[in-house]
Design an enzyme around this catalytic site. Structure first.
Site, PDB file in Angstrom:
ATOM      1  N   TYR A   8      17.301  15.704  22.676  1.00  0.00           N
ATOM      2  CA  TYR A   8      18.310  16.193  23.649  1.00  0.00           C
ATOM      3  C   TYR A   8      17.631  17.144  24.825  1.00  0.00           C
ATOM      4  CZ  TYR A   8      21.923  19.133  25.564  1.00  0.00           C
ATOM      5  OH  TYR A   8      22.704  20.058  26.541  1.00  0.00           O
ATOM      6  N   GLU A  58      30.941  21.784  25.073  1.00  0.00           N
ATOM      7  CA  GLU A  58      30.710  22.974  25.179  1.00  0.00           C
ATOM      8  C   GLU A  58      31.490  24.085  24.634  1.00  0.00           C
ATOM      9  OE1 GLU A  58      27.782  24.408  25.702  1.00  0.00           O
ATOM     10  OE2 GLU A  58      26.595  22.835  26.841  1.00  0.00           O
ATOM     11  N   TRP A  80      24.401  25.291  19.141  1.00  0.00           N
ATOM     12  CA  TRP A  80      24.549  23.986  19.774  1.00  0.00           C
ATOM     13  C   TRP A  80      24.190  22.954  19.065  1.00  0.00           C
ATOM     14  CZ3 TRP A  80      27.132  21.608  23.257  1.00  0.00           C
ATOM     15  CH2 TRP A  80      26.508  20.372  23.729  1.00  0.00           C
TER      16      TRP A  80
END
Length: 188
Positions: A19, A41, A49
């Protein structure tokens, strides 16, 4: 064999590293991708995350490939089925906020021509290039993310506090918060 220096937050997890290497901080200007990151988000709020990233494909399936036009029209039966989907984060407020945010997203498109024009307008269409040496220097929010957060909330968005907005700015390349020693710093 030469190893690439990465930002410390991603080192040690293959999914995180991929990522980081391929997406994080790369400027995104298309509305579909901006919406996907905004939704992810908002689901991250209060979580890590990596938790969201590991469920990303499940979110994609559950939320019709992040098609905001479809999501804006979700009825209660679809919302109820999402709340039963163990593959995503089953937070009732966040699921409902996704529908609300899709509707608000479309309104911004109607007003500005695209969500991209709206959101990138806060930085004159160009990424802010920071020069942080360590993760400790990177802020959780800034006066600019405060401003954007307030404006999004005024327009009806939910779960878009200043920290969520700053994370969105980082993910979509509105700010370059790669550590200066990271190989991606000059690439993005």
């Amino acid at each position: 064999m030469e190893t690439k220096h990465r930002c410390n937050w991603c080192v040690g997890d293959a999914l995180y590293e991929a990522y980081h290497d391929e997406e994080w901080g790369k400027p995104i200007y298309d509305d579909d991708s901006l919406f996907e990151f905004l939704i992810l988000e908002t689901f991250q709020a209060g979580l890590s995350w990596i938790t969201v990233l590991r469920k990303r494909e499940n979110f994609r399936k559950a939320f019709d490939d992040f098609d905001y036009k479809k999501i804006a029209n979700y009825k209660q039966d679809k919302i109820d089925s999402l709340l039963q989907d163990a593959g995503i984060i089953r937070n009732k407020l966040k699921v409902n906020a996704t529908v609300t945010n899709a509707q608000a997203f479309i309104k911004i498109q109607e007003e500005f021509g695209s969500f991209s024009k709206y959101i990138w307008g806060f930085v004159d269409g160009k990424p802010i290039k920071n020069a942080f040496k360590t993760l400790k220097e990177v802020p959780a929010n800034t006066p600019l993310s405060d401003t954007i957060s307030k404006d999004l909330k005024k327009r009806g968005f939910k779960f878009v506090g200043t920290t969520v907005v700053y994370a969105h700015m980082q993910a979509t390349g509105m700010v370059n918060d790669h550590e200066v020693s990271c190989f991606r710093y000059n690439e993005v």
